[in-house]
Structures are given as C-alpha cells and as structure tokens.
Design an enzyme around this catalytic site. Structure first.
Site, PDB file in Angstrom:
ATOM      1  N   CYS A 316      44.811  38.467  29.939  1.00  0.00           N
ATOM      2  CA  CYS A 316      45.609  39.708  29.966  1.00  0.00           C
ATOM      3  C   CYS A 316      46.546  39.812  28.756  1.00  0.00           C
ATOM      4  CB  CYS A 316      46.348  39.827  31.283  1.00  0.00           C
ATOM      5  SG  CYS A 316      45.204  40.160  32.642  1.00  0.00           S
ATOM      6  N   HIS A 400      41.947  39.203  35.468  1.00  0.00           N
ATOM      7  CA  HIS A 400      42.398  37.966  36.108  1.00  0.00           C
ATOM      8  C   HIS A 400      41.239  37.196  36.734  1.00  0.00           C
ATOM      9  CE1 HIS A 400      46.825  38.351  35.852  1.00  0.00           C
ATOM     10  NE2 HIS A 400      46.550  39.637  35.740  1.00  0.00           N
ATOM     11  N   GLU A 402      41.400  34.353  38.141  1.00  0.00           N
ATOM     12  CA  GLU A 402      41.853  33.706  39.380  1.00  0.00           C
ATOM     13  C   GLU A 402      41.891  34.691  40.536  1.00  0.00           C
ATOM     14  OE1 GLU A 402      45.391  36.002  38.596  1.00  0.00           O
ATOM     15  OE2 GLU A 402      43.926  35.018  37.310  1.00  0.00           O
TER      16      GLU A 402
END
Length: 429
Positions: A316, A400, A402
C-alpha cells in the site's frame, strides 16, 4: 419539566380468540392503564419521544447537510469522507492506521451486531476521524463480544453517526469524488460555520504517517494464532530477519510475516536507512500507511537508499513510496479503493484474486523507468496494483495480502518475499 398523565386501554382477549368470530363480551376483560410522561416546561403540549432524536450533523464541502443520530464520542471533527464496501470487519477497519484523517462510511447497512473484542485490533488505538453507518445494531450477539460498538468508540473518543442515508452519500462520493466533511454534535455551531470548516481543511499534502508510526524500534514475536491460521504449509524452514518500517503498519501483516518464519524488527518511519543496513537484515518491509505519499519526502529518500541493497516488499503506502523512489509519480484517485472485495488480476499467472484494499493514491505505471514490471492490475478501473523489479530485488502490492478483514487469496505474496530473501542469501553464499 412537568408530568402529563396519559391513559391507555388494554384489552385482554381469551385464548383461542379469532378476529372474525362473533364477540363473546363476557370473556373480554378491559383495563385502563394510567402513566405519566415528561413534557417540556415551556409547552405542556410537547411530549418528548422515548426514542433517540437526530442530534448530529455531517456537513460536506459541497454544501449538503446530513442529519443523523450520534453514538460514541461527541464534539466536532473534520475529515475526508470515504466509503468502505466490506460486509464485516468493522473493528479491524476502526483500528487500521491507514484511515487517519478520514471518516469511514460503511456501505453495508447493519453494523455493530457482533460487538467488539480484544483480539481483532489492527493497532493500539483508533486513528480514523469518525464512523458513518446506516443502522446501528441495538444489541450484540457473538461469543467473542466484550463490549458494544458504541461503548468502544466512546472510550476511544471516536465519533459515530447512524440513521443517515449512506447510499445517497455513497452515490455522491462516486460521482464527485471523496469530499471533506465536518461531523458535529455541537448545537451552538451554525451550518455556515461547519461548511466553512469543511472548505478550509485539506488532507492532500499533510504528513499523516508521523502521527501513526511507532516512536522507537521494537521486536515483534506474535504469529497468527492456530485457530485462525489458514496456511499451515507456509512456514519456511529458515529464519529471516526482516526490518519493517512502520508507516501505520497493521498487526496482521506482522503476524503473517512471523507465521512464515520471519524474525521482525519494527522501526519508526523516520528511522535512517544507514541504521537499517547496519542491522544486516535479510529483507525490508515498507508498510501500509495513511495519506499522501508526496507529503513524506523523507520516507521516499529512505526507500531510495535501501533499494537494490536488500530484498524489499512494499504494501500500500510502501508500494507508492517505492514507485516514487524509482522515479515514478503517484496521483490521488477519485474516491479510492476501500473494501474487502476488489478483484485483481495477477498478470504473472493470469489468476484473479479477490483482495482487501484501502488507499486513495495510486502509482502511474507510465511514469516508471524501464525494467519495472506491473504485476497486478485492479479489474475495477485498471489501476496499477503491483510492481516487481528483479534488478532491484523488489516487489510491491497496492492492497493487503494479509486481508484483515477480507479474503486470503493473496497470502502467497509473503511466500514470494521469503523466496526473494532465499535467493539473495544463495547469491551471497
């Protein structure tokens, strides 16, 4: 305040009563219940309703005024309004530092039904400016629930509003782009004053990273808990030392790295590149974070000084800083990407991943130098969602991997980072 008597007629119907049957008046018992309610002292005819009334206003810079009901903290707050399309995961969203300076509007109408707990935090506090929702759940029902959403926000001094037309606001943001707004429960402030506040503040060009980063280095040791581990084959047999720059890093990024066998040292956003290289890490992670990447030139210089020396992974904000460090340009998107359901195509494999995203800026791929490859694209608008530059030993994603909250389609990116570090170690050996 004065009390006013009111009477109600209560009819006790017998069991088996059918509406269309002839009435049996001998079995119908009628009772009159009297009670008193509070009325305004200046008008005996004004009865205060037993339900909460609108006591908050959201004033947008375009001049629109949205009346709502407040929960959480009270006061007056300014921020950029963005919408998030996630169906759940509001606690992770509340504690994502990348939302600093922003009001998050949830497009999913019903929020708060599972309450909050102490395990789903993505950081030590809430950084967003406020929460805007359509319907606030009046009760909570979840075995992990520790307290209600309203109590949670009140303790953390975060404002929230509900009973507002979030669909109409979302359409306005999609048409006009993200807007600055002022959220207030202060009745003494006029609408003109609130509108002036919204038009005199801007999120562009503000360094928001320094306000969310850690103040000193620390070691991270927590891995993904076994109950939530979804990739038991991901752990490497080797241990790699990773220095993670905290631009607003989420806990689950660190947990996933640790689960993949990394020893992690988290450092502040202003940590000198020379200090990092002296630590002789196997790799460096540049994390997510809030705001405008052009407003943090010191971070861009740090990335420049590290690129090419050790394997690098950017997520990001880290992805955007890498783009600028390579000589590329970033630009502010119309309303950004915020949600757990964004389709991304992996150009290396052809696979489509459903991803979790949260960013208002993007890298312009046309501005990047030769040798830098775009590895992923967002299928909603074709924007750059990933980069790779083998000569500089780097990889980056504009979303993201994760995914907290969100799908786990992109967890393989952590394994790819491990492979980068493995290859570098083999070269050095």
């Amino acid at each position: 305040m004065a009390a006013k008597a009111m009477s109600f007629v209560v009819t006790d119907l017998p069991s088996g009563f059918r509406p269309n049957s002839p009435p049996n008046r001998s079995k119908v018992r009628v009772s009159i219940v009297r009670c008193s309610v509070q009325v305004s002292s200046d008008s005996a005819a004004t009865v205060l309703p037993p339900w909460k009334q609108s006591d908050a206003r959201l004033v947008l810079e375009d001049g629109s005024i949205w009346r709502a009901k407040s929960f959480g903290a009270s006061g007056t707050q300014v921020g950029e309004v963005v919408f998030n399309t996630s169906l759940t995961g509001y606690q992770e969203i509340l504690t994502d530092p990348s939302y600093a300076g922003q009001f998050v509007l949830m497009t999913n109408p019903h929020i708060g039904n599972t309450g909050v707990n102490f395990d789903d935090e993505e950081s030590a506090q809430c950084f967003l400016a406020g929460l805007v929702i359509r319907s606030l759940s009046p009760s909570t029902s979840n075995w992990r629930c520790a307290e209600s959403l309203g109590d949670y926000l009140a303790k953390r001094n975060v404002m929230g509003i509900y009973d507002v037309d979030t669909r109409a606001i979302t359409r306005r943001l999609r048409e006009d782009g993200s807007l600055i707004g002022v959220l207030s429960t202060d009745k003494s402030k006029t609408e003109e004053e609130l509108l002036k506040m919204s038009r005199s503040w801007d999120i562009v060009g503000i360094d928001l990273i320094s306000g969310v980063s850690c103040k000193s280095p620390y070691e991270w040791v927590d891995i993904t808990k076994p109950d939530w581990e979804f990739n038991s084959n991901g752990r490497s047999g080797e241990t790699f030392h990773v220095v993670a720059y905290d631009f607003g890093i989420k806990h689950n990024i660190l947990k996933r790295l640790a689960s993949h066998g990394c020893k992690i040292t988290v450092v502040p956003s202003t940590w000198p590149a020379s200090n990092t290289l002296e630590m002789k890490p196997d790799g460096v992670l540049f994390s997510n974070g809030p705001g405008d990447p052009s407003a943090v030139p010191y971070a861009v210089e740090t990335v420049k000084d590290i690129l090419g020396k050790v394997p690098v992974f950017g997520i990001c904000m880290g992805h955007q800083l890498i783009g600028q460090a390579l000589g590329g340009k970033t630009f502010k998107m119309k309303f950004g990407h915020h949600g757990g359901n964004h389709p991304v195509r992996n150009l290396q494999t052809g696979h489509v991943e459903i991803s979790a995203q949260n960013h208002n800026y993007a890298v312009d791929p046309a501005s990047l130098p030769e040798g830098v490859a775009v590895t992923h694209i967002n299928l909603n608008d074709g924007s750059c969602a990933g980069l790779a530059f083998p000569a500089q030993k780097l990889m980056s994603l504009q979303y993201h991997p994760e995914a907290s909250p969100g799908p786990h389609d992109s967890d393989y990116a952590f394994r790819q980072f491990i492979e980068l570090m493995k290859q570098e170690n083999k070269i050095k050996a």
